[in-house]
Design a protein around this motif. Structure first.
Motif, PDB file in Angstrom:
ATOM      1  N   LEU A 155       0.853  -1.183   0.000  1.00 31.34           N
ATOM      2  CA  LEU A 155       0.000   0.000   0.000  1.00 31.34           C
ATOM      3  C   LEU A 155       0.887   1.231   0.000  1.00 31.34           C
ATOM      4  N   ILE A 156       0.668   2.112  -0.989  1.00 37.77           N
ATOM      5  CA  ILE A 156       1.354   3.402  -1.055  1.00 37.77           C
ATOM      6  C   ILE A 156       0.277   4.462  -0.910  1.00 37.77           C
ATOM      7  N   ASN A 157       0.339   5.252   0.159  1.00 34.14           N
ATOM      8  CA  ASN A 157      -0.761   6.149   0.501  1.00 34.14           C
ATOM      9  C   ASN A 157      -0.256   7.525   0.903  1.00 34.14           C
ATOM     10  N   ASN A 158      -0.936   8.550   0.388  1.00 32.69           N
ATOM     11  CA  ASN A 158      -0.702   9.928   0.829  1.00 32.69           C
ATOM     12  C   ASN A 158       0.758  10.344   0.704  1.00 32.69           C
ATOM     13  N   CYS A 159       1.349  10.043  -0.435  1.00 30.96           N
ATOM     14  CA  CYS A 159       2.721  10.468  -0.695  1.00 30.96           C
ATOM     15  C   CYS A 159       2.714  11.573  -1.758  1.00 30.96           C
ATOM     16  N   HIS A 160       3.734  12.426  -1.685  1.00 33.25           N
ATOM     17  CA  HIS A 160       3.851  13.552  -2.596  1.00 33.25           C
ATOM     18  C   HIS A 160       5.147  13.393  -3.386  1.00 33.25           C
ATOM     19  N   TYR A 161       5.017  13.292  -4.699  1.00 30.16           N
ATOM     20  CA  TYR A 161       6.145  13.010  -5.569  1.00 30.16           C
ATOM     21  C   TYR A 161       6.460  14.214  -6.451  1.00 30.16           C
ATOM     22  N   GLY A 162       7.751  14.552  -6.510  1.00 30.28           N
ATOM     23  CA  GLY A 162       8.221  15.623  -7.373  1.00 30.28           C
ATOM     24  C   GLY A 162       9.056  15.048  -8.500  1.00 30.28           C
ATOM     25  N   ASN A 163      10.306  15.528  -8.640  1.00 29.45           N
ATOM     26  CA  ASN A 163      11.167  15.018  -9.702  1.00 29.45           C
ATOM     27  C   ASN A 163      11.381  13.520  -9.551  1.00 29.45           C
ATOM     28  N   GLY A 164      11.596  12.858 -10.673  1.00 35.54           N
ATOM     29  CA  GLY A 164      11.855  11.421 -10.653  1.00 35.54           C
ATOM     30  C   GLY A 164      10.975  10.706 -11.658  1.00 35.54           C
ATOM     31  N   HIS A 165      11.053   9.387 -11.619  1.00 37.15           N
ATOM     32  CA  HIS A 165      10.358   8.556 -12.600  1.00 37.15           C
ATOM     33  C   HIS A 165       9.013   8.054 -12.106  1.00 37.15           C
ATOM     34  N   GLY A 166       8.554   8.561 -10.960  1.00 36.49           N
ATOM     35  CA  GLY A 166       7.239   8.189 -10.480  1.00 36.49           C
ATOM     36  C   GLY A 166       7.223   6.880  -9.722  1.00 36.49           C
ATOM     37  N   VAL A 167       6.012   6.314  -9.571  1.00 34.25           N
ATOM     38  CA  VAL A 167       5.824   5.041  -8.871  1.00 34.25           C
ATOM     39  C   VAL A 167       5.954   3.928  -9.901  1.00 34.25           C
ATOM     40  N   SER A 168       7.012   3.132  -9.765  1.00 38.53           N
ATOM     41  CA  SER A 168       7.398   2.187 -10.806  1.00 38.53           C
ATOM     42  C   SER A 168       7.324   0.740 -10.328  1.00 38.53           C
ATOM     43  N   ILE A 169       7.220  -0.146 -11.307  1.00 42.81           N
ATOM     44  CA  ILE A 169       7.408  -1.582 -11.104  1.00 42.81           C
ATOM     45  C   ILE A 169       8.366  -2.044 -12.185  1.00 42.81           C
ATOM     46  N   GLY A 170       9.371  -2.862 -11.809  1.00 43.58           N
ATOM     47  CA  GLY A 170      10.309  -3.404 -12.779  1.00 43.58           C
ATOM     48  C   GLY A 170      11.655  -2.676 -12.764  1.00 43.58           C
ATOM     49  N   SER A 171      12.544  -2.990 -13.701  1.00 46.30           N
ATOM     50  CA  SER A 171      12.212  -3.781 -14.867  1.00 46.30           C
ATOM     51  C   SER A 171      12.181  -5.295 -14.615  1.00 46.30           C
ATOM     52  N   GLY A 172      12.910  -5.775 -13.594  1.00 45.10           N
ATOM     53  CA  GLY A 172      12.885  -7.193 -13.289  1.00 45.10           C
ATOM     54  C   GLY A 172      11.618  -7.563 -12.531  1.00 45.10           C
ATOM     55  N   THR A 173      10.746  -8.366 -13.142  1.00 42.45           N
ATOM     56  CA  THR A 173       9.506  -8.771 -12.471  1.00 42.45           C
ATOM     57  C   THR A 173       9.379 -10.288 -12.359  1.00 42.45           C
ATOM     58  N   ARG A 174      10.454 -10.994 -12.613  1.00 41.47           N
ATOM     59  CA  ARG A 174      10.411 -12.452 -12.486  1.00 41.47           C
ATOM     60  C   ARG A 174      10.143 -12.821 -11.026  1.00 41.47           C
ATOM     61  N   ARG A 191       4.424   3.871 -13.685  1.00 43.10           N
ATOM     62  CA  ARG A 191       5.342   3.317 -14.691  1.00 43.10           C
ATOM     63  C   ARG A 191       5.576   1.836 -14.409  1.00 43.10           C
ATOM     64  N   ILE A 192       5.272   0.995 -15.402  1.00 41.62           N
ATOM     65  CA  ILE A 192       5.473  -0.448 -15.281  1.00 41.62           C
ATOM     66  C   ILE A 192       6.253  -0.897 -16.500  1.00 41.62           C
ATOM     67  N   LYS A 193       7.430  -1.468 -16.264  1.00 41.21           N
ATOM     68  CA  LYS A 193       8.318  -1.798 -17.381  1.00 41.21           C
ATOM     69  C   LYS A 193       8.959  -3.166 -17.158  1.00 41.21           C
ATOM     70  N   SER A 194       9.163  -3.896 -18.233  1.00 42.17           N
ATOM     71  CA  SER A 194       9.873  -5.171 -18.166  1.00 42.17           C
ATOM     72  C   SER A 194      10.229  -5.588 -19.581  1.00 42.17           C
TER      73      SER A 194
END
Length: 430
Positions: free
Chosen positions: A245-264, A285-288
């Motif tokens: 659970l990711i809740n009530n966070c404030h994001y500025g510079n960066g690549h955002g909330v990501s998954i990957g690239s390794g998802t095995r 962002r979800i990448k693999s």
């Protein structure tokens, strides 16, 4: 061909199934740490921003361990330090107006040859880093080496591996040479009220590279009330991660909330809610790719506000594509996507399924696209619900190789018009 009724039933079932999985979320168990205080000054630490306090602080940690655990207190002042080894039942308490600062690059043990992480622990339990103080990585002299040829290694700030019951709370983490928080294969992780700041990777004066804020993989994870702005992923996880659970966070510079690239090993049951994104390169962002993929499923993103982001929603399985036409995600068209070659499905194929995007408002930076969901020809993205999603952007939202996609009460406004998507090999459920 499936009937529209069957498609609707399938989508409704996945929504109910995903919501049920997310409602089962249980907050991580917090560490239990004895209330014994070990002030580092009692072990010879000196606050002069010159003295190497590594030995004194490690002796305080070791004394706490021998006593069955406790709080190692960093009092007001600035303390230079090198790598530290954590122990069980330990809270590193960094008081307000206290700064724990990396030794400068020319004095850091191992330097660029080793890149030894600053705070490390493996197979530990009941550990914490708390307080209103600051850890300063003094990362600026390290960052240029990310772009230089050579076998260079930069330290991570906090690196815990296969630990149980971790708490990082209220501290400020600044300018790590590399990742700020790197937690892998761990259980019951809470990161609450933490500020992580480093310059953007495109900063014209002092760009930071690979300064990920919060890389946490494992099970039973809570990221809450954090303020994040860095030069890489603001949050990311890899394979073997569930119940986040990711809740009530404030994001500025960066690549955002990501998954990957390794998802095995799979990623499942993640909820991101009540967060803001301002000037981030990506929101979600979800990448693999085919050499590192796995199943990514049961994801819910809701109640999000994005302002001037590069791309609000990005999901694709061609992360390592070498051809330029497949790497320019801003301008890839249905015609280009159709030429991406299919491959045989293996246990490393990225499989994306069961996504809910709900109550999301986004404005997109000039010249950028509203979003991109690009499945593989052999493995389309399946079961996607957009509900109350409002995006304003110059370029259309692209959906390529996807099945069972539905938009409900959405306004995607681009140069192509309202809700005019760029699609190919996409099965919409209307």
């Amino acid at each position: 061909m499936k009937s529209k009724h069957l498609l609707f039933c399938g989508l409704a079932f996945f929504v109910l199934q995903t919501a049920a999985a997310q409602s089962d979320y249980v907050a991580p168990t917090l560490p239990s740490i004895p209330n014994k205080i070990f002030n580092i000054k009692s072990f010879g630490a000196v606050s002069d921003n010159q003295t190497d306090n590594t030995l004194a602080i490690q002796q305080a940690i070791d004394a706490a361990e021998k006593a069955g655990g406790g709080k190692v207190e960093i009092p007001e002042g600035t303390y230079l330090c090198g790598p530290l080894q954590f122990d069980n039942n330990l809270d590193l308490q960094i008081d307000a107006a206290a700064i724990l600062r990396f030794l400068p690059i020319n004095r850091y043990p191992g330097g660029l040859n080793e890149g030894t992480s600053f705070i490390t622990g493996k197979s530990l339990h009941d550990i914490a880093i708390t307080g209103k103080g600051t850890i300063d990585g003094q990362g600026s002299p390290w960052w240029p080496y990310a772009k230089m040829k050579g076998n260079y290694h930069r330290p991570r700030m906090i690196a815990f591996n296969h630990c149980d019951k971790i708490l990082i709370e209220d501290v400020t983490l600044l300018n790590s040479p590399m990742f700020h928080i790197a937690i892998s294969g761990s259980e019951n992780v809470t990161v609450n009220g933490v500020t992580v700041h480093a310059p953007s990777s495109t900063d014209p004066v002092d760009p930071s590279h690979n300064t990920d804020a919060c890389d946490v993989s494992g099970h039973h994870i809570l990221i809450e009330n954090c303020n994040i702005s860095t030069g890489d992923d603001d949050y990311t996880c890899g394979g073997g991660t569930s119940d986040v659970l990711i809740n009530n966070c404030h994001y500025g510079n960066g690549h955002g909330v990501s998954i990957g690239s390794g998802t095995r090993g799979g990623v499942s049951n993640i909820t991101v809610e009540n967060c803001t994104f301002t000037n981030t390169d990506c929101g979600i962002r979800i990448k693999s790719d085919r050499d590192r993929g796995g199943i990514v499923q049961n994801m819910t993103y809701k109640n999000l506000k994005m302002t001037n982001v590069g791309i609000p929603i990005l999901m694709y399985g061609s992360y390592m594509a070498k051809e330029k036409e497949y790497r320019d995600l801003e301008r890839i068209t249905p015609e280009i996507a159709e030429t991406y070659p299919a491959a045989t499905i293996t246990d490393k194929t990225p499989i994306y399924r069961n996504f809910i995007f709900q109550n999301i408002t986004a404005t997109v930076a000039p010249g950028k696209r509203a979003g991109l969901i690009w499945g593989l020809p052999e493995a389309p993205v399946t079961n996607i619900l957009f509900q109350n999603v409002n995006i304003t952007a110059d370029r259309p939202f692209g959906i390529f190789f996807a099945k069972n996609v539905q938009f409900e009460n959405c306004d995607i406004i681009t140069s192509a018009g309202k809700n005019k998507l760029a699609t190919t090999h996409t099965e919409m459920n209307k």
